[in-house]
Enzyme design. Structure first.
Site, short mmCIF file in Angstrom:
data_model
loop_
_atom_site.label_atom_id
_atom_site.label_comp_id
_atom_site.label_asym_id
_atom_site.label_seq_id
_atom_site.Cartn_x
_atom_site.Cartn_y
_atom_site.Cartn_z
N GLY B 122 0.83 -1.21 0.00
CA GLY B 122 0.00 0.00 0.00
C GLY B 122 0.86 1.25 0.00
O GLY B 122 1.01 1.90 1.04
N SER B 156 -1.88 -4.00 -6.15
CA SER B 156 -1.99 -5.32 -6.75
C SER B 156 -2.41 -6.32 -5.69
O SER B 156 -1.88 -6.31 -4.57
CB SER B 156 -0.64 -5.76 -7.34
N GLU B 239 12.57 -5.44 -4.03
CA GLU B 239 11.51 -5.38 -5.03
C GLU B 239 12.06 -5.22 -6.44
O GLU B 239 11.45 -5.64 -7.40
CB GLU B 239 10.56 -4.21 -4.69
N GLU B 359 11.79 6.73 -15.19
CA GLU B 359 12.36 8.06 -14.94
C GLU B 359 12.83 8.20 -13.50
O GLU B 359 13.85 8.83 -13.23
CB GLU B 359 11.32 9.15 -15.26
C1 LIG Z 1 0.53 -3.08 -13.00
C2 LIG Z 1 0.80 -2.16 -11.87
C3 LIG Z 1 0.81 -2.65 -10.59
C4 LIG Z 1 1.04 -1.79 -9.51
N1 LIG Z 1 0.99 -2.29 -8.25
C5 LIG Z 1 1.16 -1.46 -7.18
C6 LIG Z 1 1.05 -1.94 -5.86
O1 LIG Z 1 0.83 -3.12 -5.63
N2 LIG Z 1 1.18 -1.07 -4.84
C7 LIG Z 1 1.44 0.25 -5.04
O2 LIG Z 1 1.59 0.99 -4.08
N3 LIG Z 1 1.55 0.75 -6.30
C8 LIG Z 1 1.42 -0.08 -7.37
N4 LIG Z 1 1.51 0.42 -8.66
C9 LIG Z 1 1.69 1.85 -8.85
C10 LIG Z 1 3.07 2.26 -9.31
O3 LIG Z 1 3.98 2.18 -8.27
C11 LIG Z 1 2.95 3.67 -9.88
O4 LIG Z 1 2.24 3.54 -11.09
C12 LIG Z 1 4.25 4.34 -10.13
O5 LIG Z 1 4.92 4.59 -8.94
C13 LIG Z 1 4.05 5.66 -10.90
O6 LIG Z 1 3.07 6.46 -10.34
P1 LIG Z 1 1.87 7.06 -11.24
O7 LIG Z 1 1.26 5.92 -11.93
O8 LIG Z 1 1.05 7.87 -10.34
O9 LIG Z 1 2.58 7.94 -12.34
P2 LIG Z 1 3.08 9.44 -12.18
O10 LIG Z 1 3.91 9.56 -10.96
O11 LIG Z 1 1.95 10.37 -12.34
O12 LIG Z 1 4.03 9.54 -13.44
C14 LIG Z 1 3.59 9.59 -14.79
C15 LIG Z 1 4.82 9.74 -15.66
O13 LIG Z 1 5.54 10.92 -15.29
C16 LIG Z 1 6.86 10.60 -14.92
N5 LIG Z 1 7.32 11.43 -13.82
C17 LIG Z 1 6.76 11.59 -12.61
N6 LIG Z 1 7.50 12.39 -11.84
C18 LIG Z 1 8.57 12.76 -12.58
C19 LIG Z 1 9.72 13.56 -12.34
N7 LIG Z 1 9.94 14.14 -11.16
N8 LIG Z 1 10.60 13.69 -13.33
C20 LIG Z 1 10.40 13.08 -14.52
N9 LIG Z 1 9.36 12.32 -14.80
C21 LIG Z 1 8.45 12.14 -13.85
C22 LIG Z 1 6.80 9.15 -14.51
O14 LIG Z 1 8.07 8.54 -14.61
C23 LIG Z 1 5.80 8.60 -15.49
O15 LIG Z 1 6.45 8.34 -16.70
C24 LIG Z 1 1.29 -0.43 -9.74
C25 LIG Z 1 1.31 0.05 -11.05
C26 LIG Z 1 1.08 -0.80 -12.10
C27 LIG Z 1 1.08 -0.23 -13.49
#
Ligand SMILES: Cc1cc2nc3c(=O)[nH]c(=O)nc-3n(C[C@H](O)[C@H](O)[C@H](O)COP(=O)(O)OP(=O)(O)OC[C@H]3O[C@@H](n4cnc5c(N)ncnc54)[C@H](O)[C@@H]3O)c2cc1C
Lengths: 335, 372
Positions: B122, B156, B239, B359
């Site tokens: 989480g 997940s 991880e 990134e």
């Molecule tokens: C299949 C799947 C399973 C997952 N399972 C879990 C889980 O079990 N538990 C959990 O907690 N999370 C889980 N996640 C979430 C995952 O950790 C997040 O998707 C990830 O950390 C990115 O966050 P976001 O999706 O909010 O993207 P954002 O943070 O909004 O980012 C969108 C894009 O912008 C880029 N970006 C963001 N900030 C910056 C920056 N400072 N500089 C440059 N680029 C940047 C990112 O790299 C990305 O390309 C899962 C995600 C997926 C897809």
């Protein structure tokens, strides 16, 4: 790292840095006196008594210091001499990558292309088939007709033609010219890993110093992300080369040589692109050091097999074994 | 690899040969740690292949990191349904072993090692993805414990897990890194709701998790209050460095090999050679981190490197295979090759998102280079 290895790595770095701008003859004397070419020679015979992994330390450093001498080749020559049970003559010994010729009892007739520092070396070592077996052949460069060539980095890659030249020869069990070529590829993989590390170091220093838009280039995320990729490729090439050298010490090592060259070639391609991009026009000058690394990286990608060559070799081997054996074969390599 | 690992590998293969139903499709196998089966997790527990490196007194087996590595890579390559216990065995258990209380270890670790307790992660929230330190879900102190309010997302397996390790805010001042704390939350707690989110293929693996005054007793706080950020950092090396970070597309590689046959075209040879060399290199890289993890170091940068190169590879693989597949290949026939390719084409974008985006990983590496 063991104490001895640390010592070897520090000595190598110091000697190669000191001799970097010296004329070849003087540089070679320093290298030879420090025993860098003797890393694989037994301690009883006055060498370091090292393993292939020790040899990698020296060869990677040769790449990292843009060493303009056939140091890795000479180390490989000592390994061949060990395998054939002969003692190498004194001098600068280079390697003949792909001999095209034959032995006729007393002499060697034929030519060898792409001989690193052929014109400067005292001897060239290569492997030629005879009867059912393979012979290590050591010929004097003085007996050759030399056609000079250089690779894009300006490193001598000469063609040596011999006409019934007197030679030292001995049966070399377990080796043939393909294995020699593969080990040449392994040598280059270590040098590539070193040169990429050198290019990374320059790139980090340069982008931290150079200012645009009122701040160092290193502050820009676009630059940071590119250099992170360059660092990743540095790590990958180091790991691939190291695994090949480990395998060379314990087994046949042919797959590992091929895979290491294939992987480091790819790393070299990515790395040269990034290193030049972050340097701007300065990296494109003769005066600035970057090209000592990047021109070698371009040259070495072709030497001892490009990606098509090794990709084809690995690919046909893997395909012939089929999907059922793929994974078992891959893990068996490190068991 | 030590000799014991070699014998163990044989054992695992024999086990998988027996336990993996022959009828499982290639695309199903490609799901591997995204799929799961409770009976299979229990079986692994009975084999002694969960919690392998943990002390025996916590139900572990005191085996080496190398031996654990052998087991998990064989499971992944076979495409075994390991998703249910994956997170618990990989990171929640080690987290508790390192930071948890004696009572937590004694209670949770044996259950995980038996394949009976599953965990979910989480961390992410609707407004906190990459910027994880900005999480807003908050726990406030009450008599005997804490009450949590807020929301997690993309969790997940929240729908099948028994527990969540939740990273929540406990500090009063909203300083970014201080004031974060990890809790073990029972997924059956009153006030906790799980809502599945369908991914783009229509399958639901991740979820939204809502916390409405969820009570967590004092003894379910992990490590130290306010230390959550540092603890999460240590968890991430586990991880990010494992073989699941480059093997997600191996089923498709094997399908490509099958279709190419023993006498492939020149182009196919090239691709097979290149992908083989990449997997060989990645395996060396991933294994090289084992020693550091075993020594209790925190190889965060090495792990980021493995994950970025590894996921780039497993992501590139379906694209390469599609671009170079034989002329008669369509994505419509439902044959093993087509199915696996179409599954991975659609799911591979997630490889460089889950577990920290490309990134963010590159940012970690750049910091290590002294660029930021
Ligand atoms: C299949 C799947 C399973 C997952 N399972 C879990 C889980 O079990 N538990 C959990 O907690 N999370 C889980 N996640 C979430 C995952 O950790 C997040 O998707 C990830 O950390 C990115 O966050 P976001 O999706 O909010 O993207 P954002 O943070 O909004 O980012 C969108 C894009 O912008 C880029 N970006 C963001 N900030 C910056 C920056 N400072 N500089 C440059 N680029 C940047 C990112 O790299 C990305 O390309 C899962 C995600 C997926 C897809």
């Amino acid at each position: 790292m063991s104490e001895l290895r640390t010592l070897l790595s520090e000595t190598t770095a110091r000697v190669l840095a000191d001799s970097r701008n010296a004329p070849l003859e003087r540089a070679w004397t320093q290298i030879a006196q420090a025993g860098l070419a003797s890393v694989l020679i037994r301690e009883d015979d006055g060498g370091f008594g090292g393993t292939w992994s020790d040899a990698m330390i020296v060869m990677k450093a040769a790449g990292q210091h843009a060493c303009a001498a056939p140091l890795p080749e000479n180390i490989l020559a000592t390994a061949l001499a060990n395998a054939a049970g002969v003692t190498l003559p004194d001098g600068m010994i280079t390697i003949g990558p792909r001999p095209d010729g034959a032995l006729n009892g007393t002499g060697f007739t034929g030519s060898i292309a792409g001989v690193p520092w052929g014109r400067n070396a005292s001897h060239v070592a290569t492997i030629v088939a005879r009867g059912g077996g393979h012979q290590l052949v050591i010929a004097k460069v003085a007996d050759a007709k030399i056609t000079p060539h250089e690779n894009p980095a300006g490193e001598p890659r000469d063609t040596l033609a011999f006409d019934n030249a007197p030679i030292v020869t001995a049966e070399i069990p377990g080796w043939d010219s393909h294995r020699l070529y593969a080990f040449g590829a392994m040598l280059r993989s270590a040098q590539i890993a070193g040169a990429i590390a050198g290019a990374l170091e320059l790139s980090v220093t340069y982008t931290r110093e150079r200012q645009q838009f009122g701040r160092p280039l290193a502050n820009f995320q676009a630059i940071q992300q590119q250099l992170a990729v360059l660092a990743e490729e540095t790590a990958a090439s180091d790991m691939a080369a190291a695994a090949a050298f480990r395998a060379a010490g314990t087994g046949e090592g042919l797959f590992e040589c091929a895979a290491a060259k294939l992987r480091t070639n790819r790393a070299a391609r990515t790395a040269t692109g990034i290193a030049h991009q972050v340097h701007g026009a300065m990296g494109f000058t003769a005066e600035y050091d970057l090209h000592h690394f990047t021109r070698r990286l371009w040259a070495w990608q072709t030497e001892f097999g490009n990606e098509r060559f090794w990709g084809g070799k690995i690919g046909s081997g893997v395909a012939a074994r089929g999907p059922a054996n793929f994974w078992a074969d891959l893990v068996a390599l490190s068991e | 690899m030590p000799p014991a690992a070699k014998a163990l590998r044989k054992e695992v293969r024999a086990f998988l040969n027996e336990q993996m139903p022959k009828s499982v499709s290639s695309a199903e196998k490609a799901r591997s740690w995204s799929g799961g089966a409770a009976a299979f997790s229990k079986l692994l527990g009975q084999q002694g292949w969960l919690g392998m490196t943990w002390p025996k007194k916590y139900g572990g087996h005191e085996r080496s990191y190398a031996e654990r590595y052998v087991v998990i890579e064989e499971l992944l390559v076979a495409g075994a349904p390991v998703g249910l216990h994956w997170v618990a065995d990989r990171q929640s258990g080690p987290l508790m072993l390192r930071f948890g209380t004696e009572e937590q270890r004694e209670f949770f670790l044996p259950r995980i090692a038996r394949g009976e307790a599953y965990f979910c992660i989480g961390m992410s929230e609707p407004n906190s993805g990459s910027d994880l330190a900005s999480v807003r879900t908050r726990a406030h102190k009450v008599e005997g414990g804490w009450r949590i309010n807020g929301q997690k997302i993309w969790t997940s397996n929240a729908h099948s897990a028994h527990y969540m390790i939740a990273l929540v805010r406990t500090g009063e001042a909203e300083t970014r890194h201080a004031g974060l704390t990890q809790f073990i939350v029972d997924m059956k707690s009153e006030g906790l709701t799980v809502k599945p989110i369908a991914n783009l293929t229509g399958e639901s693996h991740f979820n939204e998790v809502f916390f409405d005054d969820v009570f967590v007793p004092d003894n379910r706080l992990v490590g130290r209050e306010g230390d959550g950020w540092r603890q999460v950092g240590a968890e991430l090396a586990f991880e990010r460095s494992g073989p699941e970070r480059y093997l997600s597309s191996i089923r498709l590689f094997l399908e490509f090999l099958r279709v190419a046959g023993p006498n492939p075209t020149e182009l196919e040879k090239q691709l097979i050679g290149r992908m083989t060399a990449e997997m060989w290199t990645l395996r060396q890289m991933s294994m090289s981190i084992l020693g550091k993890l075993a020594a209790g170091e925190d190889p965060a940068v090495d792990a980021a490197i493995v994950k970025d190169i590894g996921t780039s590879f497993e992501q590139e693989l379906p694209r390469l295979v599609q671009a170079n597949a034989r002329e008669d290949v369509t994505l419509e026939t439902g044959d093993a090759f087509d199915d696996t390719l179409s599954y991975l084409l659609q799911t591979s974008p997630s490889f460089s998102l889950r577990g920290g985006t490309r990134e963010i990983l590159r940012g970690i590496i750049a910091r290590d280079l002294g660029l930021r």
